[in-house]
Design a protein around this motif. Structure first.
Motif, PDB file in Angstrom:
ATOM      1  N   ALA A   1       0.829  -1.208   0.000  1.00  0.00           N
ATOM      2  CA  ALA A   1       0.000   0.000   0.000  1.00  0.00           C
ATOM      3  C   ALA A   1       0.865   1.259   0.000  1.00  0.00           C
ATOM      4  CB  ALA A   1      -0.929  -0.007   1.211  1.00  0.00           C
ATOM      5  N   VAL A   2       1.943   1.242   0.778  1.00  0.00           N
ATOM      6  CA  VAL A   2       2.854   2.393   0.792  1.00  0.00           C
ATOM      7  C   VAL A   2       3.499   2.577  -0.573  1.00  0.00           C
ATOM      8  CG1 VAL A   2       5.008   3.306   1.752  1.00  0.00           C
ATOM      9  CG2 VAL A   2       3.313   2.247   3.271  1.00  0.00           C
ATOM     10  N   LEU A   3       3.990   1.507  -1.158  1.00  0.00           N
ATOM     11  CA  LEU A   3       4.675   1.603  -2.446  1.00  0.00           C
ATOM     12  C   LEU A   3       3.722   1.988  -3.571  1.00  0.00           C
ATOM     13  CD1 LEU A   3       7.051  -1.492  -2.183  1.00  0.00           C
ATOM     14  CD2 LEU A   3       7.632   0.925  -1.910  1.00  0.00           C
ATOM     15  N   ALA A   4       2.458   1.616  -3.445  1.00  0.00           N
ATOM     16  CA  ALA A   4       1.475   1.940  -4.497  1.00  0.00           C
ATOM     17  C   ALA A   4       1.032   3.392  -4.452  1.00  0.00           C
ATOM     18  CB  ALA A   4       0.262   1.019  -4.365  1.00  0.00           C
ATOM     19  N   ASP A   5       1.237   4.054  -3.329  1.00  0.00           N
ATOM     20  CA  ASP A   5       0.842   5.455  -3.170  1.00  0.00           C
ATOM     21  C   ASP A   5       2.088   6.321  -3.202  1.00  0.00           C
ATOM     22  OD1 ASP A   5      -0.059   7.936  -2.488  1.00  0.00           O
ATOM     23  OD2 ASP A   5      -0.886   7.349  -0.532  1.00  0.00           O
ATOM     24  N   PRO A   6       2.370   6.996  -4.300  1.00  0.00           N
ATOM     25  CA  PRO A   6       3.624   7.761  -4.405  1.00  0.00           C
ATOM     26  C   PRO A   6       3.732   8.917  -3.417  1.00  0.00           C
ATOM     27  CG  PRO A   6       2.177   8.239  -6.249  1.00  0.00           C
ATOM     28  CD  PRO A   6       1.563   7.101  -5.523  1.00  0.00           C
ATOM     29  N   ASP A   7       2.599   9.302  -2.813  1.00  0.00           N
ATOM     30  CA  ASP A   7       2.628  10.399  -1.853  1.00  0.00           C
ATOM     31  C   ASP A   7       2.842   9.934  -0.418  1.00  0.00           C
ATOM     32  OD1 ASP A   7       2.177  12.345  -3.830  1.00  0.00           O
ATOM     33  OD2 ASP A   7       0.006  12.035  -3.732  1.00  0.00           O
ATOM     34  N   ALA A   8       2.717   8.629  -0.172  1.00  0.00           N
ATOM     35  CA  ALA A   8       2.852   8.123   1.197  1.00  0.00           C
ATOM     36  C   ALA A   8       4.264   8.365   1.719  1.00  0.00           C
ATOM     37  CB  ALA A   8       2.510   6.638   1.244  1.00  0.00           C
ATOM     38  N   TYR A   9       4.376   9.143   2.762  1.00  0.00           N
ATOM     39  CA  TYR A   9       5.645   9.478   3.432  1.00  0.00           C
ATOM     40  C   TYR A   9       6.615  10.258   2.550  1.00  0.00           C
ATOM     41  CZ  TYR A   9       3.898   6.060   6.782  1.00  0.00           C
ATOM     42  OH  TYR A   9       3.098   5.374   7.684  1.00  0.00           O
ATOM     43  N   ALA A  10       6.153  10.706   1.401  1.00  0.00           N
ATOM     44  CA  ALA A  10       7.046  11.454   0.506  1.00  0.00           C
ATOM     45  C   ALA A  10       7.472  12.782   1.131  1.00  0.00           C
ATOM     46  CB  ALA A  10       6.365  11.690  -0.838  1.00  0.00           C
ATOM     47  N   GLU A  11       6.532  13.463   1.775  1.00  0.00           N
ATOM     48  CA  GLU A  11       6.879  14.743   2.394  1.00  0.00           C
ATOM     49  C   GLU A  11       7.862  14.556   3.547  1.00  0.00           C
ATOM     50  OE1 GLU A  11       6.326  17.854   1.421  1.00  0.00           O
ATOM     51  OE2 GLU A  11       5.528  16.871  -0.368  1.00  0.00           O
ATOM     52  N   ALA A  12       7.767  13.447   4.248  1.00  0.00           N
ATOM     53  CA  ALA A  12       8.707  13.186   5.341  1.00  0.00           C
ATOM     54  C   ALA A  12      10.121  13.023   4.797  1.00  0.00           C
ATOM     55  CB  ALA A  12       8.280  11.937   6.103  1.00  0.00           C
ATOM     56  N   VAL A  13      10.250  12.343   3.656  1.00  0.00           N
ATOM     57  CA  VAL A  13      11.560  12.177   3.021  1.00  0.00           C
ATOM     58  C   VAL A  13      12.113  13.536   2.608  1.00  0.00           C
ATOM     59  CG1 VAL A  13      12.815  11.189   1.069  1.00  0.00           C
ATOM     60  CG2 VAL A  13      11.036   9.850   2.224  1.00  0.00           C
ATOM     61  N   ARG A  14      11.280  14.336   1.975  1.00  0.00           N
ATOM     62  CA  ARG A  14      11.739  15.648   1.502  1.00  0.00           C
ATOM     63  C   ARG A  14      12.084  16.564   2.672  1.00  0.00           C
ATOM     64  NH1 ARG A  14       7.125  14.745  -2.129  1.00  0.00           N
ATOM     65  NH2 ARG A  14       7.943  14.026  -4.141  1.00  0.00           N
ATOM     66  N   ALA A  15      11.334  16.450   3.752  1.00  0.00           N
ATOM     67  CA  ALA A  15      11.628  17.264   4.939  1.00  0.00           C
ATOM     68  C   ALA A  15      12.994  16.894   5.523  1.00  0.00           C
ATOM     69  CB  ALA A  15      10.538  17.087   5.988  1.00  0.00           C
ATOM     70  N   ASP A  16      13.303  15.607   5.559  1.00  0.00           N
ATOM     71  CA  ASP A  16      14.625  15.183   6.034  1.00  0.00           C
ATOM     72  C   ASP A  16      15.731  15.752   5.161  1.00  0.00           C
ATOM     73  OD1 ASP A  16      13.629  13.697   8.112  1.00  0.00           O
ATOM     74  OD2 ASP A  16      14.046  11.740   7.226  1.00  0.00           O
ATOM     75  N   GLU A  17      15.524  15.707   3.870  1.00  0.00           N
ATOM     76  CA  GLU A  17      16.556  16.191   2.941  1.00  0.00           C
ATOM     77  C   GLU A  17      16.730  17.698   3.049  1.00  0.00           C
ATOM     78  OE1 GLU A  17      16.309  12.618  -0.351  1.00  0.00           O
ATOM     79  OE2 GLU A  17      15.071  14.405  -0.677  1.00  0.00           O
ATOM     80  N   ALA A  18      15.632  18.411   3.249  1.00  0.00           N
ATOM     81  CA  ALA A  18      15.717  19.859   3.428  1.00  0.00           C
ATOM     82  C   ALA A  18      16.447  20.190   4.729  1.00  0.00           C
ATOM     83  CB  ALA A  18      14.319  20.469   3.427  1.00  0.00           C
ATOM     84  N   GLU A  19      16.190  19.409   5.768  1.00  0.00           N
ATOM     85  CA  GLU A  19      16.856  19.643   7.049  1.00  0.00           C
ATOM     86  C   GLU A  19      18.348  19.342   6.956  1.00  0.00           C
ATOM     87  OE1 GLU A  19      16.752  20.763  11.174  1.00  0.00           O
ATOM     88  OE2 GLU A  19      15.606  21.188   9.364  1.00  0.00           O
ATOM     89  N   ALA A  20      18.704  18.316   6.198  1.00  0.00           N
ATOM     90  CA  ALA A  20      20.120  18.010   5.998  1.00  0.00           C
ATOM     91  C   ALA A  20      20.828  19.187   5.344  1.00  0.00           C
ATOM     92  CB  ALA A  20      20.271  16.754   5.141  1.00  0.00           C
ATOM     93  N   ALA A  21      20.188  19.777   4.347  1.00  0.00           N
ATOM     94  CA  ALA A  21      20.770  20.939   3.674  1.00  0.00           C
ATOM     95  C   ALA A  21      20.905  22.110   4.646  1.00  0.00           C
ATOM     96  CB  ALA A  21      19.913  21.329   2.472  1.00  0.00           C
ATOM     97  N   ARG A  22      19.898  22.311   5.486  1.00  0.00           N
ATOM     98  CA  ARG A  22      19.942  23.414   6.446  1.00  0.00           C
ATOM     99  C   ARG A  22      21.073  23.229   7.449  1.00  0.00           C
ATOM    100  NH1 ARG A  22      18.667  25.081  11.319  1.00  0.00           N
ATOM    101  NH2 ARG A  22      18.093  22.991  12.047  1.00  0.00           N
ATOM    102  N   LEU A  23      21.343  21.970   7.820  1.00  0.00           N
ATOM    103  CA  LEU A  23      22.393  21.677   8.784  1.00  0.00           C
ATOM    104  C   LEU A  23      23.786  21.652   8.154  1.00  0.00           C
ATOM    105  CD1 LEU A  23      20.616  18.848  10.810  1.00  0.00           C
ATOM    106  CD2 LEU A  23      21.081  21.176  11.590  1.00  0.00           C
ATOM    107  N   GLY A  24      23.837  21.765   6.831  1.00  0.00           N
ATOM    108  CA  GLY A  24      25.130  21.806   6.155  1.00  0.00           C
ATOM    109  C   GLY A  24      25.696  20.461   5.764  1.00  0.00           C
ATOM    110  N   ALA A  25      24.864  19.423   5.747  1.00  0.00           N
ATOM    111  CA  ALA A  25      25.334  18.089   5.360  1.00  0.00           C
ATOM    112  C   ALA A  25      25.512  18.033   3.851  1.00  0.00           C
ATOM    113  CB  ALA A  25      24.335  17.030   5.808  1.00  0.00           C
ATOM    114  N   ARG A  26      26.728  17.744   3.428  1.00  0.00           N
ATOM    115  CA  ARG A  26      27.015  17.647   1.993  1.00  0.00           C
ATOM    116  C   ARG A  26      27.202  16.200   1.550  1.00  0.00           C
ATOM    117  NH1 ARG A  26      31.227  22.709   0.926  1.00  0.00           N
ATOM    118  NH2 ARG A  26      29.801  24.376   1.627  1.00  0.00           N
ATOM    119  N   GLY A  27      27.214  15.314   2.489  1.00  0.00           N
ATOM    120  CA  GLY A  27      27.371  13.902   2.189  1.00  0.00           C
ATOM    121  C   GLY A  27      26.906  13.078   3.367  1.00  0.00           C
ATOM    122  N   VAL A  28      26.909  11.795   3.199  1.00  0.00           N
ATOM    123  CA  VAL A  28      26.465  10.888   4.260  1.00  0.00           C
ATOM    124  C   VAL A  28      27.473   9.749   4.425  1.00  0.00           C
ATOM    125  CG1 VAL A  28      24.004  11.380   4.148  1.00  0.00           C
ATOM    126  CG2 VAL A  28      24.964   9.765   2.519  1.00  0.00           C
TER     127      VAL A  28
END
Length: 239
Positions: free
Chosen positions: A157-184
């Protein structure tokens, strides 16, 4: 109050795989480990990849860094040696890479159930230790999640819905950029200290100790005035 450690990672990243194990070694020896909360955050090494993308790792590395495939293969063997040193299986040939966006969505699904660690470990093992390709294959991804103990219908069900948890992923990535993370991997301790890369366990141990000690209240005493104690009170001196 627990110390929170946030770890930005990507399933494509071999040093995230190594870094997780090295951090775990430090955490195992940390006397307050039961009061440390670890949360894994999303970071895509290449967010431009299509979700169905899958390709061989060694040619990709060679092209990305402008080196020969022989040099890329040697680099992989070097990482394999590091992995072996911490007890991890690492296939140096035949692996693929691709979009990890759906994997990150599933990791947020697992976080909501309090079982994120189980899925992350299963994904790392599927990518780095298993001979079968992982990316660009929904059925393979479902199989990995189910093998980690998750309900198949809910995973689908999660994989069939492209919006499921998508904003959470993008929020993490935006926060990484804000914190200055250039790599992992990128480790953040109580939003106060950052550790970048697959550092030795000793470095993670120092960060844990520092985060823990600064969480404990410290009392600064201004001394020098008259006071009473077990041996009596200070006697005022008369002129």
């Amino acid at each position: 109050m627990a110390v929170q450690v946030e770890v930005w990672t990507d399933i494509n990243c071999p040093f995230c795989y190594l870094g997780k194990r090295r951090f775990e070694e430090a955490l195992h020896d940390f006397p307050h480990r039961d009061q440390v909360r670890v949360v894994h955050r999303s970071f895509e090494l290449d967010p431009t990849l299509d979700r169905g993308h899958s390709d061989a790792v060694i040619p990709y590395i060679a092209k990305k860094y402008g080196i020969s495939e022989a040099q890329a293969a040697a680099n992989e063997r070097g990482i394999g040696t590091q992995a072996e040193a911490v007890g991890l299986t690492y296939r140096t040939e035949g692996r693929d890479f691709g979009s990890s966006f759906d994997m990150h969505r599933l990791l947020h699904f697992a976080l909501a159930q309090g079982r994120q660690e189980a899925l992350l470990d299963a994904l790392y093992e599927a990518n780095f230790a298993d001979a079968r390709p992982l990316f660009g294959d929904t059925e393979r991804l479902v199989s990995v999640a189910v093998g980690a103990g998750f309900d198949e219908d809910r995973v689908r069900a999660v994989l069939a819905d492209p919006d499921a948890y998508a904003e959470a992923v993008r929020a993490d990535e935006a926060e990484a950029a804000r914190l200055g993370a250039r790599g992992v991997p990128f480790f953040v301790f109580d939003r106060t200290y950052g550790v970048s890369g697959a550092q030795p366990p000793e470095v993670f141990a120092q960060a844990l100790e520092r985060a823990w000690s600064e969480r404990q209240p410290r009392l600064e005493v201004l001394d020098g005035a008259d006071a009473c104690g077990p041996d009596g009170c200070a006697v005022p001196q008369r002129d």
